[in-house]
Design a protein around this motif. Structure first.
Motif, PDB file in Angstrom:
ATOM      1  N   ILE B  39       0.834  -1.208   0.000  1.00  0.00           N
ATOM      2  CA  ILE B  39       0.000   0.000   0.000  1.00  0.00           C
ATOM      3  C   ILE B  39       0.867   1.254   0.000  1.00  0.00           C
ATOM      4  O   ILE B  39       0.553   2.246  -0.656  1.00  0.00           O
ATOM      5  CB  ILE B  39      -1.002  -0.011   1.188  1.00  0.00           C
ATOM      6  N   ARG B  40       2.017   1.194   0.685  1.00  0.00           N
ATOM      7  CA  ARG B  40       2.830   2.405   0.741  1.00  0.00           C
ATOM      8  C   ARG B  40       3.635   2.606  -0.541  1.00  0.00           C
ATOM      9  O   ARG B  40       4.104   3.692  -0.824  1.00  0.00           O
ATOM     10  CB  ARG B  40       3.749   2.392   1.964  1.00  0.00           C
ATOM     11  N   SER B  44      -0.596   6.135  -5.807  1.00  0.00           N
ATOM     12  CA  SER B  44      -2.022   6.474  -5.771  1.00  0.00           C
ATOM     13  C   SER B  44      -2.569   6.473  -4.344  1.00  0.00           C
ATOM     14  O   SER B  44      -3.516   7.185  -4.044  1.00  0.00           O
ATOM     15  CB  SER B  44      -2.806   5.506  -6.652  1.00  0.00           C
ATOM     16  N   THR B  45      -1.968   5.654  -3.458  1.00  0.00           N
ATOM     17  CA  THR B  45      -2.415   5.648  -2.062  1.00  0.00           C
ATOM     18  C   THR B  45      -2.294   7.044  -1.472  1.00  0.00           C
ATOM     19  O   THR B  45      -3.238   7.587  -0.883  1.00  0.00           O
ATOM     20  CB  THR B  45      -1.540   4.687  -1.229  1.00  0.00           C
ATOM     21  N   TRP B  46      -1.098   7.621  -1.655  1.00  0.00           N
ATOM     22  CA  TRP B  46      -0.829   8.909  -0.995  1.00  0.00           C
ATOM     23  C   TRP B  46      -1.553  10.048  -1.689  1.00  0.00           C
ATOM     24  O   TRP B  46      -2.007  10.992  -1.036  1.00  0.00           O
ATOM     25  CB  TRP B  46       0.687   9.135  -0.926  1.00  0.00           C
ATOM     26  N   MET B  49      -5.117   9.744  -0.349  1.00  0.00           N
ATOM     27  CA  MET B  49      -5.291  10.190   1.031  1.00  0.00           C
ATOM     28  C   MET B  49      -5.150  11.708   1.143  1.00  0.00           C
ATOM     29  O   MET B  49      -5.893  12.370   1.864  1.00  0.00           O
ATOM     30  CB  MET B  49      -4.278   9.485   1.951  1.00  0.00           C
ATOM     31  N   LEU B 104     -11.645   4.756  -3.068  1.00  0.00           N
ATOM     32  CA  LEU B 104     -10.277   4.322  -2.768  1.00  0.00           C
ATOM     33  C   LEU B 104     -10.265   2.943  -2.119  1.00  0.00           C
ATOM     34  O   LEU B 104      -9.404   2.113  -2.401  1.00  0.00           O
ATOM     35  CB  LEU B 104      -9.589   5.347  -1.849  1.00  0.00           C
ATOM     36  N   ALA B 108      -8.566  -0.451  -3.492  1.00  0.00           N
ATOM     37  CA  ALA B 108      -7.636  -1.240  -2.689  1.00  0.00           C
ATOM     38  C   ALA B 108      -8.015  -2.715  -2.738  1.00  0.00           C
ATOM     39  O   ALA B 108      -7.150  -3.590  -2.663  1.00  0.00           O
ATOM     40  CB  ALA B 108      -7.633  -0.735  -1.245  1.00  0.00           C
ATOM     41  N   LYS B 135      -5.099  -6.804   4.491  1.00  0.00           N
ATOM     42  CA  LYS B 135      -5.463  -5.630   3.699  1.00  0.00           C
ATOM     43  C   LYS B 135      -6.343  -4.686   4.520  1.00  0.00           C
ATOM     44  O   LYS B 135      -6.188  -3.463   4.454  1.00  0.00           O
ATOM     45  CB  LYS B 135      -6.208  -6.054   2.427  1.00  0.00           C
ATOM     46  N   LEU B 139      -5.230  -0.969   5.493  1.00  0.00           N
ATOM     47  CA  LEU B 139      -6.034   0.134   4.965  1.00  0.00           C
ATOM     48  C   LEU B 139      -6.543   1.005   6.107  1.00  0.00           C
ATOM     49  O   LEU B 139      -6.489   2.239   6.039  1.00  0.00           O
ATOM     50  CB  LEU B 139      -7.204  -0.406   4.130  1.00  0.00           C
ATOM     51  N   VAL B 142      -3.981   3.313   7.396  1.00  0.00           N
ATOM     52  CA  VAL B 142      -3.722   4.484   6.552  1.00  0.00           C
ATOM     53  C   VAL B 142      -4.897   5.464   6.617  1.00  0.00           C
ATOM     54  O   VAL B 142      -4.715   6.677   6.674  1.00  0.00           O
ATOM     55  CB  VAL B 142      -3.461   4.052   5.087  1.00  0.00           C
TER      56      VAL B 142
END
Lengths: 326, 286
Positions: B39-40, B44-46, B49, B104, B108, B135, B139, B142
């Motif tokens: 995830i990190r 696209s994760t950041w 968020m 999002l 994921a 997961k 998630l 985050v």
């Protein structure tokens, strides 16, 4: 060691894998051969538990893959080279997979170097060519130093360097006592790297034998191609016990179970001219085609199970293409 | 993560490499570590968020600024927690943030199916329920800070704008305010997990986004409008209606559930989605 016991996979009415039993031994490279849709990939996927068998079992080192303590160290599998997120770098992809069995940066960098991806380690997997993706998949398979390797079409998309590299790698891995199962549609490639063969057709094992034995058995002995202006007369002289002739074109035919010397002697004895006398070493490819074609014919004429293979071959129109074999 | 118990290394066997590789037992902890790396390592994760935080703070501030322009007088008659009160004004971005986080979360869950990464994932973690659990944990880890930064930021910025214009404000210490603010962060987290579960369950980005958005935005409105009043009892149990019982700023219909019941109902939705995802991923072929 991989043991398949009556392994079966059905999709509705369609039987993809039909009760196959086989043992893939350590210390040798086992080639898994079969036409498209024969059930190779499905079998491989069942071994690592991606697909669930309808019945039967697949055991890796004596137990189901899912019961393994450290799955990635048990089996390294390359089943789908595209099984990586395009938005993640090659290194992070391997770090994430390695983390499941506590494998860290050092080993990841080492494997990246060994597959030749160090320079692109920080590039996203989505930007990789087919060959680079394949290398990444191989890196993932090797990551946890597994005892069993299962590789579906590993040379797909690799350049010549890559093909030679993986050839040497597979041999080395088998020499170290690991179990190596690989599928390939490249018959010539298989002939170079595999020691043992599992041939599958329509979900069933057609042959489980050494590669030499397979070629010997399936090609029905040695062949000699003869070209002669006196073909008719020569053919009549040669036809005898168990000798099979196949006419390829006017003035040209193929003989089984006689050596070139024997044919030449007969011709000389009767004063017949010979323009060409070529012994044909059967290739794995021709042996394979022979076997799978028989398989297709057999199913097509299943209502006449009494016929023998040999007579059926004689009667077959001469569409054989074994002359391209080296 | 570094405190995870290490298993004794395997005896060094023959290896094709210079340094011996010691693989350890695959545990839930290691599955979580793996999912954390995944995830990190996605930009696209950041981006996602950061967008959630910006939407909450940005729309909240905008809403506060607009309201001070139109509703200038502080007034001491109207209750601050009314329909257009300061709290719902500064949390105006929450509706949109919830929608965004649902998308999002779905991504994921479904992303690995579209990239086919899922085969590698379940080959590495064959006890597949662990994939869903890992997961979900990652998630949540985050999204919770993201949601807290978002709601607190929106509250601080919005109330600052309101008080600068001498408009009515509320403080976190006021009755029910902290609960509503934290409840909103919890709601955001719950919807992210709901999306994750649906993403894994449906294996399709588009399908799961549709289901989340439809379930949160469209269904309550449409059902409330079309169904007879006798259905209202049932509609209270929709995720958005349940959440409005403890966030109070949601406008998804009349909620008569108590705050505690609302939390329980929303938690049940999340548990059902994740449970169904774990069941499905275990049962079916990849």
């Amino acid at each position: 060691m991989i043991e398949l016991q009556q392994l079966t996979k059905k999709y509705g009415d369609k039987v993809a894998v039909d009760g196959i039993s086989a043992t893939v031994r350590p210390g040798v490279v086992t080639g898994f051969l079969g036409p498209n849709g024969a059930g190779k990939s499905t079998t491989m996927r069942m071994i690592v538990g991606l697909d669930r068998p309808t019945s039967g079992t697949a055991l890796v080192n004596g137990r189901p893959y899912a019961a393994s303590r450290a799955p990635l160290a048990e089996v390294g599998a390359l089943l789908d080279a595209k099984a990586a997120d395009g938005g993640r770098t090659a290194r992070n992809h391997l770090l994430a997979l390695g983390a499941t069995v506590g494998i860290g940066k050092r080993r990841v960098d080492e494997v990246l170097a060994s597959v030749g991806l160090t320079e692109v380690a920080h590039k996203s997997a989505g930007s990789f060519s087919l060959g680079m993706g394949q290398r990444l998949g191989i890196a993932a398979a090797l990551l946890a130093d597994p005892e069993v390797l299962i590789l579906d079409e590993p040379v797909n998309g690799l350049d010549l360097d890559g093909i030679q590299w993986i050839r040497a790698l597979l041999t080395e891995l088998a020499d170290e006592g690991r179990t190596v199962l690989l599928s390939s549609h490249l018959m010539s490639e298989m002939q170079l790297v595999a020691d043992h063969l599992l041939v599958i057709g329509q979900g069933r094992i057609l042959a489980d034998t050494s590669i030499e034995g397979f070629i010997e058995e399936s090609s029905g002995g040695s062949r000699v191609v003869v070209a002669s202006p006196d073909a008719g007369a020569l053919a009549r002289l040669l036809t005898g016990d168990g000798v099979v002739l196949t006419t390829r074109e006017p003035g040209r035919f193929e003989v089984r179970d006689l050596t070139a010397a024997e044919i030449g002697d007969v011709a000389a004895e009767h004063g017949l001219r010979i323009h060409e006398l070529t012994p044909v070493t059967a290739s794995l490819e021709s042996a394979y085609l022979e076997l799978t074609r028989d398989r297709v014919e057999f199913t097509a004429t299943a209502q006449h199970p009494a016929r023998t293979d040999r007579t059926a071959r004689t009667a077959r129109p001469a569409t054989d293409d074994t002359t391209k074999a080296a | 993560m570094t405190t995870t118990l290490e298993m004794p290394p395997r005896p060094a066997e023959t290896t094709s490499t210079a340094t011996p590789t010691t693989a350890h037992r695959q545990t839930l902890g290691r599955a979580i570590h793996s999912e954390w790396i995944k995830i990190r390592s996605l930009r696209s994760t950041w981006i996602g968020m950061a967008t959630v935080v910006l939407v909450m703070i940005g729309l909240g501030s905008l809403s506060a600024a607009v309201s001070t322009g139109s509703v200038a007088a502080p007034g001491d008659g109207g209750g601050p927690l009314g329909g257009g009160g300061p709290l719902s004004t500064v949390l105006a971005g929450a509706d949109f943030a919830v929608l965004l986080i649902g998308v999002l979360g779905s991504l994921a869950g479904a992303r690995e199916y579209s990239s086919r990464m899922i085969s590698a994932t379940v080959a590495a973690v064959p006890r597949r329920w662990q994939v869903v659990a890992a997961k979900a944990i990652v998630l949540a880890a985050v999204v919770i800070p993201t949601a807290l930064i978002g709601v607190m930021g929106a509250f601080g910025a919005g109330m600052g704008i309101l008080s600068a214009s001498d408009a009515a404000t509320v403080a976190l210490t006021d009755d029910g305010v902290l609960r509503s603010v934290l409840g909103m962060a919890g709601y955001v987290t719950a919807i992210a997990l709901l999306g994750l579960g649906l993403g894994i369950l449906l294996r399709s980005t588009a399908g799961s986004i549709g289901a989340v958005v439809g379930g949160i935005m469209v269904l309550p409105t449409v059902a409330g409008a079309l169904l007879p009043d006798s259905w209202d009892t049932v509609l209270r149990f929709l995720p958005s209606s349940a959440a409005s019982s403890f966030t109070t700023v949601m406008s998804a219909g009349d909620s008569t559930l108590s705050a505690g019941a609302g939390v329980a109902v929303l938690a049940a939705w999340v548990a059902a989605a994740l449970g169904a995802a774990a069941f499905a991923i275990t049962r079916r072929d990849v």
